[in-house]
Design an enzyme around this catalytic site. Sequence first.
Site, mmCIF file in Angstrom:
data_model
loop_
_atom_site.group_PDB
_atom_site.id
_atom_site.type_symbol
_atom_site.label_atom_id
_atom_site.label_comp_id
_atom_site.label_asym_id
_atom_site.label_seq_id
_atom_site.Cartn_x
_atom_site.Cartn_y
_atom_site.Cartn_z
ATOM 1 C CE LYS A 1 3.183 8.577 -6.988
ATOM 2 N NZ LYS A 1 2.140 7.528 -7.060
ATOM 3 C CG ASP B 1 1.689 4.145 -8.065
ATOM 4 O OD1 ASP B 1 1.965 4.502 -9.232
ATOM 5 O OD2 ASP B 1 0.750 4.659 -7.406
ATOM 6 C CG ASP C 1 16.771 -5.454 -5.615
ATOM 7 O OD1 ASP C 1 17.715 -5.212 -6.399
ATOM 8 O OD2 ASP C 1 16.928 -5.687 -4.399
HETATM 9 MG MG MG Z 1 19.798 -2.050 -5.553
#
Ligand code: MG
Length: 360
Positions: free
Chosen positions: A192, A224, A252
Amino acid sequence: MAHKILLLAGDGIGPEIVGATEQVLGALRDRFGFACEFEHALMGGCAIDAHGDSLPAATLDLARSADAILLGAVGGPKWDQVERAIRPERGLLRLRSELGFYCNLRPAVLFPALADASSLKRDVVAGLDIMIIRELTGGIYFGQPRGIETLADGRRRGFNTLEYREDEIERIMRSGFDIARKRGKRLCSVDKANVLEVSELWREVAETVGRDYPDVELSHMYVDNASMQLVRTPKQFDVIVTTNMFGDILSDLAAMLTGSIGMLPSASLDANGKGLFEPVHGSAPDIAGRGVANPLATILSASMMLRYTLNEAALADRLEAAVARVLEGGIRTADIAGADDRAVGTADMTTAVIDALGAA
Ligand code: MG
Ligand code: IPM
């Protein structure tokens, strides 16, 4: 000499999936001469119940002396109210940190047989094979100072510190380049840097290390945008290297590209290649003890253990081929079952994998 493997079953579905994987490793030992011995220890909520500490000293000692560690999952609602300093999650963070497991590999690979289990269109994910490398022992997870304090006016303030030292960035970058070199030779560093100074340094060090790897194409992406690109055209990526917290989040996300978080293994390695291997998913307290959990992420974590720490690449290949064959044969646990599939439980899935290992 036999490989000493420490099994930390943990909480929730942990004992079921680690038990399943112990059986698979046992089959490799009995059938293919894989020399291993198992030790078991408590970690997580079960260790809080037994010893008042999620990472008891005895467990840490065994972890230090083992050649490799296989962990199920820790935590659950039962321990959510426990004092922050001894929570199950803290035990896991301490284990990572005390043993120096800074290099976290989270592959997101789509097994062809599961292309329709993803929530994305088949052609977006078919053939997906990306490797997310997450820095695991630094960044905002460990930065000091941290805490919750009460200000003079009585309002409370929570704070954490995001910091990276140059040497910490350099070593994870080297891991990233080394791995990219053995794969598609493309490394995308995610940061970032448009906002954070620590990311500015991250990017600068990435460039410097990159000069030692002229054969690997280095690119940079803001986090992002990276999360958007991962959903839009995930196959544009080969290896992603990023910070502790960004990697937590992006992995994830990447997990869902493959259909089920129940499929994804991980490896956390130290500077010598010793490692902690665990599924990316959690302890799933809602299905614990019912015999329905998908053991494949843990079984595939054992395969990473064979490949990255124990120098048993042929056995790792064999194990991964067995998992692919089982999936091609249509065997599914509930989390990856389609509407028309009959789901099997943990035990049947495990037996199917052991059968698919073939003969010596
Ligand atoms: Mg995790
Ligand atoms: C993970 C988990 C852990 C993390 C938690 C359980 C501490 O989400 O391994 O991704 O945030 O690192």
